[in-house]
Design an enzyme around this catalytic site. Sequence first.
Site, PDB file in Angstrom:
ATOM      1  N   LEU A 191       0.821  -1.315   0.028  1.00 21.44           N
ATOM      2  CA  LEU A 191       0.016  -0.069  -0.180  1.00 21.44           C
ATOM      3  C   LEU A 191       0.781   1.315  -0.176  1.00 21.44           C
ATOM      4  CD1 LEU A 191      -2.968   0.750   0.271  1.00 21.44           C
ATOM      5  CD2 LEU A 191      -2.585   1.096   2.424  1.00 21.44           C
ATOM      6  N   ASN A 221      -9.449   6.771  -1.064  1.00 21.28           N
ATOM      7  CA  ASN A 221      -8.212   6.747  -0.387  1.00 21.28           C
ATOM      8  C   ASN A 221      -8.698   6.114   1.151  1.00 21.28           C
ATOM      9  OD1 ASN A 221      -5.914   6.817   1.090  1.00 21.28           O
ATOM     10  ND2 ASN A 221      -6.111   8.925   1.578  1.00 21.28           N
ATOM     11  N   ARG A 225      -6.006  -2.065   1.568  1.00 20.02           N
ATOM     12  CA  ARG A 225      -4.813  -3.214   1.688  1.00 20.02           C
ATOM     13  C   ARG A 225      -5.479  -4.675   1.674  1.00 20.02           C
ATOM     14  NH1 ARG A 225      -0.205  -2.888   4.724  1.00 20.02           N
ATOM     15  NH2 ARG A 225      -0.468  -0.736   5.340  1.00 20.02           N
ATOM     16  N   ASP A 249       5.120   0.550   2.286  1.00 18.15           N
ATOM     17  CA  ASP A 249       6.031   0.777   1.044  1.00 18.15           C
ATOM     18  C   ASP A 249       7.628   1.259   1.604  1.00 18.15           C
ATOM     19  OD1 ASP A 249       5.319   3.145   2.312  1.00 18.15           O
ATOM     20  OD2 ASP A 249       4.454   4.259   0.668  1.00 18.15           O
ATOM     21  N   ASP A 250       7.562   1.626   3.061  1.00 19.13           N
ATOM     22  CA  ASP A 250       8.898   1.815   3.594  1.00 19.13           C
ATOM     23  C   ASP A 250       9.517   0.846   4.463  1.00 19.13           C
ATOM     24  OD1 ASP A 250       6.966   1.847   5.760  1.00 19.13           O
ATOM     25  OD2 ASP A 250       7.440   4.028   6.476  1.00 19.13           O
ATOM     26  N   GLU A 283      -6.531  -0.497  10.815  1.00 21.22           N
ATOM     27  CA  GLU A 283      -6.901  -1.452  10.041  1.00 21.22           C
ATOM     28  C   GLU A 283      -6.250  -2.933  10.390  1.00 21.22           C
ATOM     29  OE1 GLU A 283      -3.001  -0.500   8.283  1.00 21.22           O
ATOM     30  OE2 GLU A 283      -4.678   0.485   9.078  1.00 21.22           O
ATOM     31  N   ASP A 284      -4.982  -2.932  10.838  1.00 22.28           N
ATOM     32  CA  ASP A 284      -4.315  -4.008  11.516  1.00 22.28           C
ATOM     33  C   ASP A 284      -4.904  -4.442  12.490  1.00 22.28           C
ATOM     34  OD1 ASP A 284      -3.686  -1.795  12.843  1.00 22.28           O
ATOM     35  OD2 ASP A 284      -1.426  -1.527  12.297  1.00 22.28           O
TER      36      ASP A 284
END
EC number: 2.4.1.223
Length: 854
Positions: A668, A723, A728, A745-746, A832-833
Amino acid sequence: MTGYTMLRNGGVGNGGQTCMLRWSNRIRLTWLSFTLFIILVFFPLIAHYYLTTLDEADEAGKRIFGPRAGNELCEVKHVLDLCRIRESVSEELLQLEAKRQELNSEIAKLNLKIEACKKSIENAKQDLLQLKNVISQTEHSYKELMAQNQPKLSLPIRLLPEKDDAGLPPPKVIRGCRLHNCFDYSRCPLTSGFPVYVYDSDQFAFGSYLDPLVKQAFQATARANVYVTENADIACLYVILVGELQEPVVLRPAELEKQLYSLPHWRTDGHNHVIINLSRKSDTQNLLYNVSTGRAMVAQSTFYASQYRPGFDLVVSPLVHAMSEPNFMEIPPQVPVKRKYLFTFQGEKIESLRSSLQEARSFEEEMEGDPPADYDDRIIATLKAVQDSKLDQVLVEFTCKNQPKLSLPTEWALCGEREDRLELLKLSTFALIITPGDPHLVISSGCATRLFEALEVGAVPVVLGEQVQLPYQDMLQWNEAALVVPKPRVTEVHFLLRSLSDSDLLAMRRQGRFLWETYFSTADSIFNTVLAMIRTRIQIPAAPIREEAAAEIPHRSGKAAGTDPNMADNGDLDLGPVETEPPYASPKYLRNFTLTVTDFYRSWNSAPGPFHLFPHTPFDPVLPSEAKFLGSGTGFRPIGGGAGGSGKEFQAALGGNVPREQFTVVMLTYEREEVLMNSLERLNGLPYLNKVVVVWNSPKLPSEDLLWPDIGVPIMVVRTEKNSLNNRFLPWNEIETEAILSIDDDAHLRHDEIMFGFRVWREARDRIVGFPGRYHAWDIPHQSWLYNSNYSCELSMVLTGAAFFHKYYAYLYSYVMPQAIRDMVDEYINCEDIAMNFLVSHITRKPPIKVADK
């Protein structure tokens, strides 16, 4: 005078001076030329003479450059130095020549070895080619043997019924209708897809009498159902809604029967028809009593024994929440196990009863005489005695404080409003449900409503009366969620309830919650369950659940991706092969039919496990709505067994346990192109990687001149509608593997860390397996949740910023989990996790697995 003047003025004198100057200049030039001639001619001759006679002198005194007398300079030093240099250079040249000859000899030897190696390589290539041919032939033979012995069931050609059917021979007795003699299987081939045609009730006279809320809810859920078709000619099943009716409308049986027989596809006897009568109130009339329904199935909440056909008709739950989903925030938690009251009961019997204060006769006295027709007097006396004993706090009321609800004869009427009853049940560990005294009344709307409310708030139902037909009883194992006790054992009920352990009680409460959410709570649940019951009875596989269509963003690739040495330095670890062949998707559609036939009963009763809503792996759901939350007190129940633990069992049930498997990276991102490119480059050379799905969560598209790295596997950039962090977990159709690595992404993960996590996940496919851990707990003093994001020894969840999970859970998160949770994620743009961790643990009753990094 004139001439003299001219002479004095220098007219003639000036000319003489000019001549003198010219003559003087000429003399000078002549002398200069002569001098130069002498120098240029004679001086070289003299120098030449002396130079030529230099070496001819014999005497020492005549040598100009030779050694002087008296031995002053015997040798010139620089000449000696030059001689020594010459000798040294000569020696070095000799040595270099020797080395050159040695090197030439070694080069010749190496050339011979190179030629020999070339010959060996050619031979090895030939051997490798032969081995490849042998392997290819062996694989081909193996596939042929597997195809002969274990054929895969791929997507078959859809067979549809004919427009006209020949009809069935009529049964001797309509009450003797069963599937084998009243259902036309020819209209429902195994590959038909189970098409269902729903009549529009507004086109018939009784449609105007229907309750508007019930009709609207039914039409809404029918439009959204995957099995409903508008083509009645190909339909396997025909559904018609006939109730609940508005008050005070009363529809005569003869009139309703006439309208049913006039349905365009009734075909004289109504075979393959389902007549649905939904109850929204406890006093719903038994609309189909004394109505000849022919070979049509009946689905309602009230049945007399004379009209109920076991294995053919369906007992459904009442439609309490017609046009709205239940408010899950108002549902009490499942713990603590014990509540204020051990059990409660509120009700009033409208018919005259024997005095509730009279002491009931003993069992011995009744056994000596005729058995009583109604145990209600004994039940009242026994329950009052338990209440008066004060051994446990119980609440029983046999007279309503307000006007009781309408009910059928011999049925216990409900007291008070629904909100008041729910508040009392929230304080009750058990909820008593006394069945009607009439033994011919196998189920009533009042009993079904009591059961619905008890399951909704977590009070374990205790049904007094074993003759009752509970909803979907031939498919659900009610003994896992409720206690069904014969009325003669009413004196033992108190002992039975006190003997249940906390773990068993919690397991029953969890299973009851699962049954309520899955099959009772909404109009969608009821309608989908009715269709699933019939579809499962006739052994038709479920339709695959839809996948999220990925709208790809075009992008340019070609930038050669390097490998970060920190990412690829794995020491002596063998991470596995980097895939050079095309991506290998997980197998699909392996057990659609066999699972439906062999395991359908267990799949209805075990909440968690791989039996619901999984279209991607080898089979599809037994229920299309199934599992609203799949939590069950029975815990995780996979199919099969054997060595390897639950992970192996789960992967075998979900199509795993395959010798070759890959995973998909879902990343994501939001307008961080440079960070994204660096993260993608770090995936270069990662073994077992199938593809990378980049979820572009921004409305602004990537830069047109952005050059994406070539990492050896496809990179799919997916555009989202909005958005949302929920994107995800969307089950994108581009994800062709069961294993998903969700990664930010990081995130910085080494290849060996990812491989270790993947191997752990393959042994525990039912869990989340990841790297960043968190801890949460319930704070009893403050009655709130604690959440610790710091490193600690206690861990309770794994964040999905770097975690493996099964695609199965993506379907549950996106389509099954209550919408209110996804709305909260969008509201806070976070959590969300946490939602995914709670979902998976709720289903499996297991914690996630954290793997160590670095």
